[in-house]
Design a protein around this motif. Structure first.
Motif, PDB file in Angstrom:
ATOM      1  N   UNK A 129     -22.169  24.397  -0.647  1.00 33.92           N
ATOM      2  CA  UNK A 129     -20.806  24.418  -0.354  1.00 33.92           C
ATOM      3  C   UNK A 129     -19.836  23.579  -1.004  1.00 33.92           C
ATOM      4  N   UNK A 130     -20.091  22.072  -1.467  1.00 36.43           N
ATOM      5  CA  UNK A 130     -19.309  21.300  -1.619  1.00 36.43           C
ATOM      6  C   UNK A 130     -19.606  20.712  -3.201  1.00 36.43           C
TER       7      UNK A 130
ATOM      8  N   UNK B 103     -28.118  14.226   1.648  1.00 33.07           N
ATOM      9  CA  UNK B 103     -27.267  15.665   1.280  1.00 33.07           C
ATOM     10  C   UNK B 103     -28.197  16.767   1.847  1.00 33.07           C
ATOM     11  N   UNK B 104     -27.787  17.787   2.623  1.00 33.62           N
ATOM     12  CA  UNK B 104     -28.283  18.816   3.193  1.00 33.62           C
ATOM     13  C   UNK B 104     -27.969  19.930   1.929  1.00 33.62           C
ATOM     14  N   UNK B 105     -29.003  20.941   1.965  1.00 28.01           N
ATOM     15  CA  UNK B 105     -28.908  22.002   1.245  1.00 28.01           C
ATOM     16  C   UNK B 105     -27.386  22.593   1.215  1.00 28.01           C
TER      17      UNK B 105
ATOM     18  N   UNK C 150     -19.763  12.643  -3.767  1.00 29.81           N
ATOM     19  CA  UNK C 150     -21.006  12.434  -2.719  1.00 29.81           C
ATOM     20  C   UNK C 150     -20.717  10.850  -2.313  1.00 29.81           C
ATOM     21  N   UNK C 151     -20.499   9.897  -3.077  1.00 30.74           N
ATOM     22  CA  UNK C 151     -20.145   8.534  -2.500  1.00 30.74           C
ATOM     23  C   UNK C 151     -18.948   8.448  -1.748  1.00 30.74           C
TER      24      UNK C 151
ATOM     25  N   UNK D 194     -32.007   9.844  -5.639  1.00 25.01           N
ATOM     26  CA  UNK D 194     -31.191   8.862  -6.198  1.00 25.01           C
ATOM     27  C   UNK D 194     -30.428   8.170  -5.171  1.00 25.01           C
ATOM     28  N   UNK D 195     -30.081   9.058  -4.289  1.00 26.87           N
ATOM     29  CA  UNK D 195     -29.078   8.618  -3.163  1.00 26.87           C
ATOM     30  C   UNK D 195     -29.626   7.999  -2.007  1.00 26.87           C
TER      31      UNK D 195
END
Length: 236
Positions: free
Chosen positions: A49-50, A42-44, A63-64, A34-35
């Motif tokens: 973590x986030x 986005x890393x794994x 994320x944005x 989607x991004x």
């Protein structure tokens, strides 16, 4: 509950992603697809973590923001549609249920002394029902509450309080103190604690040292009705 009275276990409530279904990486793949149109990767490691524990809406918002993009509801809605479509395609190809899920459900629901079972998930209801159907687990939960059925996502307690409310249909007068929640994320555990519910953490997403719960286990295979009951009957 009156002072001096000991609670009795009447219900066990499961988180879904990372507790029942081993599908967090499928969700990550959906977020990534989607991004991609926004040039965001986005890393794994970053995801776990986030962002694990957020529902799709709040996950995309964070994320944005973290990547310096403007946030508006039209963009979020479009991203959620893209991610949901990608997830449905991925889950039909490969979905894994964690070891011990079916055995624990059978143990909890077996009379005499059966307890009610519920799901409180940050995933969309259609996604949860699809995975349950593929895995042959449909019909084994007395109440399900998902992200599209609450106004505030975890770590707010609304999801778990609403599950307790719906479970009251099969457990009249059910109180949070008579329940146990099984979770894998910080946000989920915080939501359960805020709801006044005893917590079990499973180390599917984070190591034991990072999980704050009444009981931490490495797998659902370590759990039983009696072990869940001990968390309630011993008091906290």
């Amino acid at each position: 509950m009156a002072a001096g009275l000991m609670a009795t276990l009447r219900a066990v409530i499961f988180d879904f992603d990372g507790v029942i279904a081993d599908d967090e990486r499928l969700h990550l793949a959906g977020f990534r697809q989607a991004l991609a149109s926004h040039g965001i990767e986005i890393s794994e490691a970053e995801y776990f973590a986030r962002y694990v524990g957020y529902d799709d809406h709040d996950g995309f918002v964070e994320m944005l923001r973290d990547h310096g993009r403007e946030v508006d509801e039209k963009t979020i809605s479009d991203l959620m549609r893209r991610k949901a479509r990608a997830f449905r395609e991925l889950v039909r190809e490969r979905v894994t249920i964690y070891p011990g899920v079916r055995r624990l459900l059978d143990d909890l629901r077996r009379p005499p002394g059966a307890v009610a079972t519920g799901i409180g998930s940050g995933a969309l209801r259609g996604e949860v029902e699809l995975v349950l159907s593929i895995a042959g687990l449909s019909g084994l939960f007395d109440a399900i509450v998902c992200a599209d059925e609450v106004e505030r996502s975890k770590p707010d307690p609304q999801t778990y309080l609403r599950v307790v409310e719906r479970l009251s249909a099969v457990c009249p007068g059910l109180m949070p103190s008579e329940c146990v929640v099984i979770e894998d994320t910080h946000a989920g555990l915080q939501a359960a604690r805020r709801a006044g519910i005893a917590t079990i953490a499973v180390t599917n997403s984070y190591p034991a040292a990072e999980l704050d719960a009444d009981l931490v286990v490495g797998s659902l295979e370590e759990l039983s009705r009696e072990r869940c009951r001990s968390l309630v009957s011993e008091g906290r």
